[in-house]
Scaffold this motif. Structure first.
Motif, PDB file in Angstrom:
ATOM      1  N   VAL A 407      30.793  45.016  33.354  1.00  0.00           N
ATOM      2  CA  VAL A 407      32.135  44.533  33.701  1.00  0.00           C
ATOM      3  C   VAL A 407      32.467  43.370  32.764  1.00  0.00           C
ATOM      4  CG1 VAL A 407      31.967  45.207  36.130  1.00  0.00           C
ATOM      5  CG2 VAL A 407      31.254  42.909  35.433  1.00  0.00           C
ATOM      6  N   ASN A 408      33.738  43.004  32.698  1.00  0.00           N
ATOM      7  CA  ASN A 408      34.112  41.897  31.816  1.00  0.00           C
ATOM      8  C   ASN A 408      33.794  40.538  32.440  1.00  0.00           C
ATOM      9  OD1 ASN A 408      36.273  41.139  33.537  1.00  0.00           O
ATOM     10  ND2 ASN A 408      37.688  42.506  32.485  1.00  0.00           N
ATOM     11  N   LYS A 409      33.932  39.497  31.633  1.00  0.00           N
ATOM     12  CA  LYS A 409      33.571  38.150  32.081  1.00  0.00           C
ATOM     13  C   LYS A 409      34.411  37.695  33.261  1.00  0.00           C
ATOM     14  CE  LYS A 409      31.346  34.153  31.253  1.00  0.00           C
ATOM     15  NZ  LYS A 409      32.001  33.208  32.150  1.00  0.00           N
ATOM     16  N   ALA A 410      35.679  38.056  33.293  1.00  0.00           N
ATOM     17  CA  ALA A 410      36.544  37.643  34.405  1.00  0.00           C
ATOM     18  C   ALA A 410      36.031  38.196  35.730  1.00  0.00           C
ATOM     19  CB  ALA A 410      37.974  38.106  34.154  1.00  0.00           C
ATOM     20  N   ILE A 411      35.552  39.434  35.730  1.00  0.00           N
ATOM     21  CA  ILE A 411      35.026  40.029  36.950  1.00  0.00           C
ATOM     22  C   ILE A 411      33.703  39.376  37.331  1.00  0.00           C
ATOM     23  CG2 ILE A 411      34.083  42.151  37.956  1.00  0.00           C
ATOM     24  CD1 ILE A 411      36.182  43.705  36.378  1.00  0.00           C
ATOM     25  N   LYS A 412      32.832  39.137  36.354  1.00  0.00           N
ATOM     26  CA  LYS A 412      31.567  38.465  36.651  1.00  0.00           C
ATOM     27  C   LYS A 412      31.807  37.112  37.308  1.00  0.00           C
ATOM     28  CE  LYS A 412      28.217  38.254  33.744  1.00  0.00           C
ATOM     29  NZ  LYS A 412      27.470  37.973  32.492  1.00  0.00           N
ATOM     30  N   ASP A 413      32.746  36.339  36.766  1.00  0.00           N
ATOM     31  CA  ASP A 413      33.050  35.023  37.343  1.00  0.00           C
ATOM     32  C   ASP A 413      33.635  35.162  38.739  1.00  0.00           C
ATOM     33  OD1 ASP A 413      32.236  34.150  34.871  1.00  0.00           O
ATOM     34  OD2 ASP A 413      34.222  33.471  34.209  1.00  0.00           O
ATOM     35  N   TYR A 414      34.464  36.158  38.927  1.00  0.00           N
ATOM     36  CA  TYR A 414      35.133  36.391  40.210  1.00  0.00           C
ATOM     37  C   TYR A 414      34.116  36.677  41.318  1.00  0.00           C
ATOM     38  CZ  TYR A 414      38.597  38.557  43.382  1.00  0.00           C
ATOM     39  OH  TYR A 414      39.405  38.889  44.448  1.00  0.00           O
ATOM     40  N   LEU A 415      33.048  37.388  40.972  1.00  0.00           N
ATOM     41  CA  LEU A 415      32.032  37.761  41.962  1.00  0.00           C
ATOM     42  C   LEU A 415      30.906  36.739  42.065  1.00  0.00           C
ATOM     43  CD1 LEU A 415      31.556  41.562  41.101  1.00  0.00           C
ATOM     44  CD2 LEU A 415      33.115  40.571  42.766  1.00  0.00           C
ATOM     45  N   SER A 416      30.866  35.772  41.156  1.00  0.00           N
ATOM     46  CA  SER A 416      29.735  34.859  41.070  1.00  0.00           C
ATOM     47  C   SER A 416      29.475  34.115  42.374  1.00  0.00           C
ATOM     48  CB  SER A 416      29.980  33.835  39.961  1.00  0.00           C
ATOM     49  OG  SER A 416      28.985  32.834  39.989  1.00  0.00           O
ATOM     50  N   PRO A 417      28.219  34.073  42.836  1.00  0.00           N
ATOM     51  CA  PRO A 417      27.891  33.264  44.013  1.00  0.00           C
ATOM     52  C   PRO A 417      28.167  31.781  43.810  1.00  0.00           C
ATOM     53  CG  PRO A 417      26.124  34.836  43.534  1.00  0.00           C
ATOM     54  CD  PRO A 417      27.059  34.861  42.360  1.00  0.00           C
ATOM     55  N   SER A 418      28.318  31.342  42.547  1.00  0.00           N
ATOM     56  CA  SER A 418      28.589  29.926  42.258  1.00  0.00           C
ATOM     57  C   SER A 418      29.974  29.488  42.698  1.00  0.00           C
ATOM     58  CB  SER A 418      28.458  29.663  40.747  1.00  0.00           C
ATOM     59  OG  SER A 418      27.215  30.079  40.246  1.00  0.00           O
ATOM     60  N   ARG A 419      30.866  30.426  42.899  1.00  0.00           N
ATOM     61  CA  ARG A 419      32.275  30.067  43.053  1.00  0.00           C
ATOM     62  C   ARG A 419      32.525  29.171  44.269  1.00  0.00           C
ATOM     63  NH1 ARG A 419      31.944  35.545  44.865  1.00  0.00           N
ATOM     64  NH2 ARG A 419      32.998  35.964  46.849  1.00  0.00           N
ATOM     65  N   PHE A 420      31.724  29.321  45.315  1.00  0.00           N
ATOM     66  CA  PHE A 420      31.973  28.525  46.519  1.00  0.00           C
ATOM     67  C   PHE A 420      31.566  27.069  46.306  1.00  0.00           C
ATOM     68  CE2 PHE A 420      31.359  32.916  47.999  1.00  0.00           C
ATOM     69  CZ  PHE A 420      32.608  33.105  48.564  1.00  0.00           C
TER      70      PHE A 420
END
Length: 428
Positions: A407-420
Motif C-alpha cells: 500500500v502507499n505511504k498515506a495508507i500506512k500512516d493512516y493505519l499506523s498504531p502510532s496515530r493515537f
C-alpha cells in the motif's frame, strides 16, 4: 529492552516530514538468515492472515490462542460479506478498503480453487445508498460498472425508498469464516503450530517471549499481536504495553430456514441489516450493534429486532418460526473506526521526542520514530475484518522482510498504531 529506530537516527526531520510516521526498518538480516520464527497472539482472521503471509515467505509460525484452535472467537461468525467501505470525503479510507477488497477477492478465489470444501460464494451484493452520496462517490473515484454499478429498479430487488438506490458489487459475495480459517490453517501446514494458552505478559531481549502464570509459552524472533479486544490486556515487562483505544462491539446474527415464500434471494443484500443468499438451505442475517454489552447469551429481543429490520426490505417473507439458529460475537473497533496495522511504537520515545508537536513549529527538527524491535499489531478490524485482514497480513509480512509495501505511504500512516499517541500529543 531493545528498540529500533528508522534508518536515520539524527534529528534531521522537520514537522512537515511527519517524523512520527517514519517507517520501521525491516528485521535485521541476521534474523532473516536464521530460523525466521514468529509468534502470533490470536488465531482469528487477523492472526491467520499474518501467519499465511509469513509462511509464504518461509517463516515458521506459532499461534497462541486462548481457545486452542482457529476461529473460535469473533472469527467464528458463520457467514460474513466481503465488501469495501466507500467514503465521499475520506480518500485514504476508501483507497485502503478498495485495495483490501481487491486483494481479498483475489486470494479467496485462489484459495477456493485449491480446496474442495465451499467457503466462498461470489454471487454479488446489493447495497443500499443515499442517491446523492453514491453519485458523489462514483464521480469522485471514477469507479466503473465492473466495480460498482448503480441500478435501476429490478424485479428481484427490494424496495429502496424515494431517496435511496441500490448499487451492485458484481464480484463480491459471502465467506464462511470457520471454513476459511481451516483452509488457511491447512495452507500453512507443516509451518505453524497452535498453542492452547492465554498470554499475560511479554518480554524481549534477543527474542520475544510470551508468558502466562505457568511460565514461558513460546519465544521467537518476531511477535505479532492479533488478539482482538484483548489487545490491551498484555503487559510488557510487567507494565501495560500501551493503551490502545479499542472497544468491544457486541453483534448478534440469526440463521433462517428457507421457507415456502416465492421470494428467492440470489445475492447478498445490505440495507438496514444484511442477508446472504441461500447457503445450504439457510439464510444468514446480521448483525446487531451494541456497545457496553458483554452478554454472550442469545438475546430474543435482538432476534426480533433483526427480523423487524429485515422486513423493511422483505416484508411478509420471514417469520419467527423460520429462525433456526443464532450467534453472538464481539467485534474489536478502534476509537476512529480504522484498523491498527503495523509496528508497535516505543511510547516513551514518542512522549519525549514529540512533546512539542502541538505547537506545530515548522523549523523544529526531530528524530524519526522508534519502534519495539520485531513487535507488530493487527487489530480493531471491526465489521469488515474479512475485507481488511488479508491485506493487513501482507503489509506486516512485507514490513518484516523489508519488501516494498503493498500500500502507499498515506495508507500506512493512516493505519499506523502510532496515530493515537501522536493525536494525543497534538491535543495537549
Amino acid at each position: 529492552m531493545a528498540v529500533m529506530a528508522a534508518e536515520k537516527t539524527s534529528a534531521t526531520l522537520k514537522f512537515k516530514d511527519r517524523p512520527w510516521f517514519a517507517s520501521a526498518p525491516a528485521i535485521s538480516r541476521d534474523i532473516i538468515r536464521r530460523q525466521k520464527t514468529a509468534t502470533i497472539i490470536g488465531a482469528g482472521i487477523a492472526g491467520l492472515s499474518a501467519a499465511y503471509a509469513l509462511v509464504q515467505r518461509g517463516w515458521k509460525v506459532s499461534i497462541i490462542d486462548k481457545y486452542g484452535d482457529v476461529a473460535k472467537g469473533t472469527s467464528e461468525n458463520p457467514a460474513a460479506i466481503v465488501y469495501p467501505r466507500l467514503s465521499a470525503d475520506n480518500d485514504t479510507d476508501t483507497a485502503f478498503y478498495v485495495q483490501a477488497y481487491a486483494y481479498s477477492l483475489y486470494l479467496l478465489k485462489k484459495l477456493q480453487e485449491k480446496h474442495a470444501e465451499k467457503f466462498w460464494f461470489d454471487s454479488g451484493m446489493l447495497q443500499r445508498f443515499d442517491k446523492k452520496r453514491i453519485a458523489k462517490i462514483v464521480d469522485r473515484f471514477g469507479f466503473n460498472d465492473d466495480f460498482i454499478s448503480v441500478l435501476n429498479k429490478r424485479a428481484e430487488q427490494p424496495e429502496a425508498g424515494p431517496d435511496n438506490v441500490y448499487a451492485e458489487y458484481g464480484n463480491t459475495g459471502v465467506v464462511l469464516p470457520p471454513v476459511l480459517a481451516e483452509v488457511l490453517k491447512k495452507e500453512c501446514e507443516g509451518m505453524i503450530k497452535i498453542i492452547h494458552a492465554e498470554v499475560e505478559r511479554i518480554e524481549h531481549d534477543e527474542t520475544w517471549r510470551c508468558y502466562n502464570a505457568k511460565g514461558l509459552i513460546d519465544c521467537s524472533d518476531v511477535l505479532i499481536i492479533a488478539n482482538g479486544v484483548s489487545v490491551n490486556k498484555l503487559k510488557l515487562f510487567q507494565q501495560p504495553l500501551q493503551s490502545f483505544p479499542v472497544e468491544s462491539i457486541r453483534g448478534q446474527m440469526i440463521e433462517l430456514n428457507k421457507n415456502r415464500s416465492s421470494t428467492i434471494i440470489r445475492q447478498a443484500v445490505n440495507a438496514e441489516v444484511y442477508i446472504t443468499p441461500e447457503i445450504d438451505g439457510k439464510y444468514f442475517v446480521g448483525g446487531s450493534y451494541s456497545r457496553d454489552d458483554n452478554d454472550t447469551a442469545i438475546n430474543p429481543d435482538d432476534n426480533a429486532a433483526l427480523l423487524e429490520s429485515l422486513a423493511i426490505s422483505y416484508p411478509d417473507v420471514f417469520a419467527e418460526q423460520d429462525i433456526c439458529g443464532a450467534w453472538v460475537g464481539f467485534r474489536p473497533m478502534s476509537k476512529d473506526r480504522v484498523p491498527m496495522v503495523g509496528a508497535v511504537p516505543d511510547e516513551a520515545f514518542f512522549e519525549q521526542q514529540y512533546a512539542d508537536i502541538r505547537q506545530g513549529n515548522m523549523k523544529n527538527v526531530y528524530r524519526p520514530a522508534r519502534y519495539h524491535e520485531g513487535l507488530y499489531l493487527s487489530a480493531a478490524h471491526g465489521s469488515r475484518a474479512f475485507t481488511s485482514c488479508l491485506l493487513s497480513g501482507e503489509m506486516i509480512a512485507a514490513s518484516i522482510e523489508g519488501e516494498p509495501a503493498p500500500v502507499n505511504k498515506a495508507i500506512k500512516d493512516y493505519l499506523s498504531p502510532s496515530r493515537f499517541i501522536v493525536n494525543d500529543l497534538k491535543r495537549r
